[in-house]
Design an enzyme around this catalytic site. Structure first.
Site, PDB file in Angstrom:
ATOM      1  CE  LYS A 185      -1.745   2.938   1.962  1.00  0.00           C
ATOM      2  NZ  LYS A 185      -1.402   4.438   1.423  1.00  0.00           N
ATOM      3  N   GLY A 238       6.751   5.681   7.854  1.00  0.00           N
ATOM      4  CA  GLY A 238       6.054   6.687   7.679  1.00  0.00           C
ATOM      5  C   GLY A 238       6.310   7.838   9.135  1.00  0.00           C
ATOM      6  CB  SER A 239       4.287  10.649  10.162  1.00  0.00           C
ATOM      7  OG  SER A 239       2.900   9.870  10.470  1.00  0.00           O
ATOM      8  N   GLY A 243       2.456   5.798  12.622  1.00  0.00           N
ATOM      9  CA  GLY A 243       3.080   4.544  13.121  1.00  0.00           C
ATOM     10  C   GLY A 243       2.638   4.014  14.296  1.00  0.00           C
ATOM     11  CD  GLU A 260      12.835   1.228  10.173  1.00  0.00           C
ATOM     12  OE1 GLU A 260      13.343   2.020  10.590  1.00  0.00           O
ATOM     13  OE2 GLU A 260      13.417   0.190  10.404  1.00  0.00           O
ATOM     14  CB  CYS A 294      13.153   9.557   7.668  1.00  0.00           C
ATOM     15  SG  CYS A 294      14.253   8.410   6.697  1.00  0.00           S
ATOM     16  CD  GLU A 395       9.882  13.808  10.456  1.00  0.00           C
ATOM     17  OE1 GLU A 395       8.586  13.220  10.538  1.00  0.00           O
ATOM     18  OE2 GLU A 395      10.796  12.943   9.860  1.00  0.00           O
TER      19      GLU A 395
HETATM   20  P1  NAD Z   1       2.277   9.206   6.826  1.00  0.00           P
HETATM   21  O1  NAD Z   1       2.325   8.403   8.198  1.00  0.00           O
HETATM   22  O2  NAD Z   1       1.420  10.190   6.414  1.00  0.00           O
HETATM   23  O3  NAD Z   1       2.332   8.048   5.668  1.00  0.00           O
HETATM   24  C1  NAD Z   1       2.796   6.791   5.400  1.00  0.00           C
HETATM   25  C2  NAD Z   1       1.795   5.852   4.829  1.00  0.00           C
HETATM   26  O4  NAD Z   1       1.198   5.262   5.806  1.00  0.00           O
HETATM   27  C3  NAD Z   1       1.121   6.205   3.707  1.00  0.00           C
HETATM   28  O5  NAD Z   1       1.166   4.974   2.887  1.00  0.00           O
HETATM   29  C4  NAD Z   1      -0.208   6.343   4.449  1.00  0.00           C
HETATM   30  O6  NAD Z   1      -1.196   6.233   3.348  1.00  0.00           O
HETATM   31  C5  NAD Z   1      -0.091   5.142   5.443  1.00  0.00           C
HETATM   32  N1  NAD Z   1      -1.066   5.615   6.410  1.00  0.00           N
HETATM   33  C6  NAD Z   1      -1.332   6.738   6.991  1.00  0.00           C
HETATM   34  N2  NAD Z   1      -2.078   6.515   8.026  1.00  0.00           N
HETATM   35  C7  NAD Z   1      -2.545   5.331   8.411  1.00  0.00           C
HETATM   36  C8  NAD Z   1      -3.217   4.431   8.984  1.00  0.00           C
HETATM   37  N3  NAD Z   1      -3.856   4.855  10.212  1.00  0.00           N
HETATM   38  N4  NAD Z   1      -3.302   3.112   9.083  1.00  0.00           N
HETATM   39  C9  NAD Z   1      -2.521   2.471   8.091  1.00  0.00           C
HETATM   40  N5  NAD Z   1      -1.727   3.360   7.184  1.00  0.00           N
HETATM   41  C10 NAD Z   1      -1.842   4.882   7.252  1.00  0.00           C
HETATM   42  O7  NAD Z   1       4.000   9.804   6.373  1.00  0.00           O
HETATM   43  P2  NAD Z   1       4.294  10.226   4.809  1.00  0.00           P
HETATM   44  O8  NAD Z   1       3.842  11.830   5.125  1.00  0.00           O
HETATM   45  O9  NAD Z   1       3.930   9.708   3.800  1.00  0.00           O
HETATM   46  O10 NAD Z   1       5.749  10.247   4.905  1.00  0.00           O
HETATM   47  C11 NAD Z   1       6.571  11.245   5.975  1.00  0.00           C
HETATM   48  C12 NAD Z   1       7.038  10.759   7.088  1.00  0.00           C
HETATM   49  O11 NAD Z   1       7.872   9.093   6.900  1.00  0.00           O
HETATM   50  C13 NAD Z   1       8.091  11.382   7.765  1.00  0.00           C
HETATM   51  O12 NAD Z   1       7.663  11.420   9.228  1.00  0.00           O
HETATM   52  C14 NAD Z   1       9.249  10.703   7.839  1.00  0.00           C
HETATM   53  O13 NAD Z   1      10.174  10.795   8.655  1.00  0.00           O
HETATM   54  C15 NAD Z   1       8.799   9.276   7.649  1.00  0.00           C
HETATM   55  N6  NAD Z   1       9.843   8.232   7.089  1.00  0.00           N
HETATM   56  C16 NAD Z   1      10.473   7.268   7.776  1.00  0.00           C
HETATM   57  C17 NAD Z   1      11.448   6.680   7.301  1.00  0.00           C
HETATM   58  C18 NAD Z   1      12.309   5.735   8.134  1.00  0.00           C
HETATM   59  O14 NAD Z   1      12.997   4.708   7.486  1.00  0.00           O
HETATM   60  N7  NAD Z   1      12.553   5.822   9.230  1.00  0.00           N
HETATM   61  C19 NAD Z   1      11.917   6.760   5.723  1.00  0.00           C
HETATM   62  C20 NAD Z   1      11.120   7.789   5.080  1.00  0.00           C
HETATM   63  C21 NAD Z   1      10.054   8.502   5.618  1.00  0.00           C
END
Ligand code: NAD
Length: 499
Positions: A185, A238-239, A243, A260, A294, A395
């Protein structure tokens, strides 16, 4: 076999889900648009918006496929992954152009992302012949004891948009090598890149149902993936807010989850540092992917003895960086992903200024025809920061450097470790003892000494401490841990009973 490059996507044709080896519209038939962040008039493509019904269909397909996939010899599974790696390699320039168009980062960075992904894909395929367990001597006569990895079943892979090929690849390749079937996804913002990536596995003739794509919003398709009972584990990048809420739900549902997440990454410069290197490293650590990384290290902790010189040099370096569309080879800082994020960054900067921070450069709206339809912001440098400011705690995920003076390495480490995160940390020093002390004491999963936080090597373990993760690592020798279960076998051969 020569693989033809994928043609440019047809704008009007929606990108579908990929379930049981077939491309299909979502059950609801709804779609959404993906637009170029450098030019919002440019429609990159329409893509399927999915809900629980699409996730259920994908889970059923994956559960069927997993039975045969998991029983194939590991080198046979790896052969499909090697094929996918070679197709990715052939298509990397086309992918890089698409990443720049859909996500916005400069083309050179997109090419780096593709190079790292291709290397990673080959690395995982090679691990197919090193899928080792252990033999462990038993304390009982006639017993033979060993461990082996077994797959989890169907796994859900949820990824963000900032590294739209690398981050999915970090999950897909090891998940499949371990013998799982997967449902991917992606983030809505980079759905077209995601469809191209899944097409690579289709062209590698991966058996139907082993990898499925379900596109859509996090609070709909993502949530449904977490809830779906056939899915045994969720791998989430993700965030932190999303997460940890996914993890809480997975705990209730007794599912494995790996996280992550984001960070608030410090960059420390000590007085003995090579300042040319440190300034260049800071510019890269703050501004790669316009700070939407990230590991972006915008929290600059600079020793007071070199504060003035470092700040002046960084200001000059940043002033020379061209902001604009990532497709322009001279551009070093591209747009941010969308208007919402642009407004969030601007308001964090303004909030800091209202609370006493000094704007040293940047932040202004960019004038000129190339900026009119894009989400551009000029790189920001702020000083006079106080720890209570939201910009100093949260962040930012944008091109913003916050400079704070420190009087010693100890104070820098204390400041760096003060927040809840622990993803990456950067230290510039020529002193070996300081470097090793910092590496020892900083709470971070990845530490860079005398190099920027934008560097990644595909076979090095990657992941965060504190609230940046939950202990799993992607890449490197432990990459299979999130996707497999250790099984211990204790086998009585009956040899002890023989005369
Ligand atoms: P986000 O948390 O908004 O979304 C990440 C993913 O999760 C997307 O596919 C989104 O559709 C999905 N998602 C959101 N809410 C959900 C839920 N309730 N249930 C299931 N899935 C859900 O993050 P973003 O804006 O896409 O990305 C940026 C963030 O990702 C930043 O915080 C960044 O630091 C982090 N990030 C971390 C790493 C790492 O490896 N540590 C790498 C890249 C980005």
């Amino acid at each position: 076999m020569a693989v033809q490059p994928i043609p440019e996507p047809a704008e009007a044709q929606p990108y579908d889900n990929f379930i049981r080896g077939r491309w299909a519209a979502s059950v609801s038939g709804r779609t959404a648009e993906s637009r170029n962040p450098a030019d919002n008039r440019d429609l990159v493509g329409r893509f399927a918006l999915s809900d629980g019904r699409d996730v259920d269909a994908a889970a059923l397909a994956a559960a069927d496929a997993e039975k045969t996939w998991s029983s194939q010899p590991v080198p046979a599974r790896a052969a499909y992954l090697r094929k996918a790696a070679s197709i990715l390699e052939t298509r990397q320039e086309g992918f890089a152009r698409l990443i720049t168009r859909e996500m916005g980062k400069p083309l050179a960075e997109s090419l780096d992302e593709m190079r790292d992904t291709v290397n990673f894909a080959y690395y995982v395929a090679e691990e197919g012949r090193r899928f080792f367990g252990k033999t462990i001597p038993s304390e009982k006569p006639g017993r033979f004891c060993y461990t082996l990895r077994s797959p989890l079943g169907v796994v859900g892979l949820i990824t963000p948009w900032n590294f739209p090929v690398m981050l999915p690849a970090w999950k897909i390749f090891p998940a499949l090598l371990a013998g799982n079937a997967a449902i991917f996804k992606p983030a809505t913002e980079t759905s077209v890149v995601a469809a191209w990536l899944v097409e690579v596995f289709e062209d590698a003739k991966l058996p139907a149902g082993v990898l499925n794509l379900v596109m859509g919003r996090g609070d709909e398709a993502g949530r449904a993936l977490v809830e779906q009972p056939q899915i045994r584990a969720i791998s989430f990048t993700g965030s932190a807010a999303n997460g940890w809420s996914v993890a809480a739900r997975c705990a209730e549902l007794r599912k494995r989850v790996s996280l992550e997440l984001g960070g608030k990454n410090p960059l420390i410069v000590l007085p003995d540092a090579d300042l040319d290197l440190a300034v260049e490293g800071a510019a890269k650590s703050v501004l790669t992917a316009s700070g939407q990384m990230c590991t972006a290290a915008g929290h600059l902790l600079i020793h007071r003895d070199i504060l003035e010189e470092f700040t002046e040099r960084l200001k000059n370096r940043v002033a020379r960086m061209k902001v604009g569309p990532g497709s322009d080879p001279a551009v070093e800082v591209g747009p941010v992903i969308n208007r919402q994020q642009l407004e969030r960054i601007t308001s964090l900067v303004k909030g800091a200024q209202d609370n006493g921070a000094k704007l040293l450069s940047g932040g202004e709206a960019l004038e000129g025809p190339e900026y009119q339809a894009g989400n551009f912001i000029s790189p920001v440098i702020l000083t006079d920061i106080s720890p209570e400011m939201p910009a100093a705690r949260e962040e930012v995920f944008g091109p913003v450097a916050l400079i704070t003076p420190v009087d010693s390495l100890e104070q820098a480490i204390e400041r760096a470790n003060a927040g809840p995160y622990g993803l990456a940390a950067v230290v510039y020093t020529r002193d070996l003892a300081s470097a090793m002390r910092a590496a020892d004491r900083l709470r971070a999963g990845v530490i860079y000494i005398n190099g920027p936080s934008s560097d990644a090597e595909p076979h090095l373990p990657f992941g965060g401490a504190g609230s940046s993760g939950n202990g799993f690592r992607q890449g490197g020798p432990t990459m299979l841990d999130e996707f497999s279960e250790w099984k211990t076998v204790s086998l009585d051969s009956g040899a002890a009973a023989e005369p």
